[in-house]
Design an enzyme around this catalytic site. Structure first.
Site, mmCIF file in Angstrom:
data_model
loop_
_atom_site.group_PDB
_atom_site.id
_atom_site.type_symbol
_atom_site.label_atom_id
_atom_site.label_comp_id
_atom_site.label_asym_id
_atom_site.label_seq_id
_atom_site.Cartn_x
_atom_site.Cartn_y
_atom_site.Cartn_z
ATOM 1 N N LYS A 60 0.840 -1.282 0.224
ATOM 2 C CA LYS A 60 0.129 0.048 0.109
ATOM 3 C C LYS A 60 0.677 1.407 0.031
ATOM 4 C CE LYS A 60 -2.555 1.275 3.498
ATOM 5 N NZ LYS A 60 -3.689 1.484 4.384
ATOM 6 N N TYR B 150 1.577 3.948 6.573
ATOM 7 C CA TYR B 150 2.857 3.506 6.532
ATOM 8 C C TYR B 150 3.766 4.714 6.472
ATOM 9 C CZ TYR B 150 0.973 -1.116 5.305
ATOM 10 O OH TYR B 150 0.043 -2.421 5.292
#
Length: 332
Positions: free
Chosen positions: A132, A167
């Site tokens: 992702k 992230y």
């Protein structure tokens, strides 16, 4: 001549009951593990399930790292022992801003509990993220239609996408903390992870297996619930054992410090190919994908909890609840 490690490393695995947590626990305890012999501590939000190889853990704690007070109370006394933090924990929500807030808070609480003391021994942090990083918040309905992901194969030095991404937030926390608190780090970006665990939201292979068993039990067609693109195009996966070995390697290899690494098995497949394999394994009829056949698997599975309970009872399986071991929203 070989010498004993003068300072045996102590690992803290946060998210120890997940797919990679299980594999990492077993890998660290192997006599051949790089940098060993390792002492291994584990953390998760719930008590250990009965199937977990608990004998592999030297200490186990269950608490929610989102709770700052509890995290500090439990981990601060261990700051003079823990040398390596393996971060595998994950909170998943549809809205990416919530993901950023919750996951950042958890990681910060742990780091702030392990590093303030002058006696802190933390030397390396291993952070597991995923692809992702290159695709953006694909599950957030407020931005998913605006995403322009990088083209595969993904490369570690691709620039960040101009969208919020938890992230990115976790990487920034680790990088900033390492600069000021004198530990190194490594980032490990996995693809679809395959492994053994009943505590992993993204356990795709277990999700498909449960789906196949329910279709067989109720005599439903085993229909693919993705789209034509994913049915026909190539994909890859990351084996949990491979991820564990890469993370141990990065913690013990000087040239790997402060670097990001992709980690996949290296072979590719199509879901059409895998669907035939699953059909054979679970003895269900293979159904060719038809994009005109509208099928919402999330809606289809929402009332199948009792069916799964029957399957568990009839086959003497480890007792689980459907909503705890499947991720149909994430695999759609």
């Amino acid at each position: 001549m070989e010498q004993d490690n003068p300072k045996p490393p102590v690992a803290l695995i946060v998210g120890v009951t997940g797919m990679v947590g299980v594999a990492l626990t077993e890998a660290l305890k192997k006599p051949t593990a790089l940098g060993g012999p390792w002492t291994v501590y584990g953390v998760s939000r719930r008590p250990l399930p009965t199937w977990f190889p608990s004998s592999q853990l030297d200490k186990y704690f269950f608490f929610d790292t989102f709770n700052q007070e509890t995290t500090h109370k439990i981990l601060s006394p261990l700051s003079s022992k823990i040398t390596h933090l393996f971060w595998l924990a994950l909170q998943v929500h549809e809205i990416e801003e919530v993901n950023v807030s919750q996951n950042s808070t958890m990681l910060s609480n742990v780091l702030n509990s392990l590093t303030p003391s002058p006696n802190s021994k933390l030397s390396h942090v291993t952070l597991q993220t995923g692809t992702k990083h290159y695709m953006g918040p694909i599950f957030d309905p407020t931005v998913s239609t605006q995403l322009v992901p990088h083209d595969p194969p993904f490369k570690e030095d691709y620039p960040r996408l101009p969208f919020i991404n938890f992230y990115y937030a976790l990487e920034d926390i680790v990088a900033a903390s390492s600069y000021s608190k004198s530990f190194t780090y490594s980032i490990h970006r996995a693809s679809i992870i395959i492994g053994a665990s009943t505590r992993s939201y993204y356990n795709a292979l277990l999700t498909f297996s449960v789906y196949a068993l329910i279709c067989k039990h109720e005599n439903y067609p085993f229909r693919y619930y993705g789209n034509k693109h994913s049915w026909e195009h190539f994909w890859d996966v990351s084996d949990a054992n491979l991820l564990a070995e890469q993370q141990i390697w990065a913690t013990t290899t000087e040239k790997a410090k402060n670097q990001a690494f992709n980690c996949t098995n290296g072979d590719v497949f199509t879901w059409k190919m895998l669907w035939r394999v699953l059909s054979d394994v679970f003895d269900v009829e293979f159904v060719e994908f038809n994009e005109k056949d509208e099928f919402d698997c999330v809606d289809f599975m929402k009332d199948k909890g009792q069916v799964w309970d029957k399957i568990v009872e009839e086959n003497g399986l480890y007792e689980t609840k459907l909503e705890e071991i499947t991720c149909f929203g994430a695999t759609s």
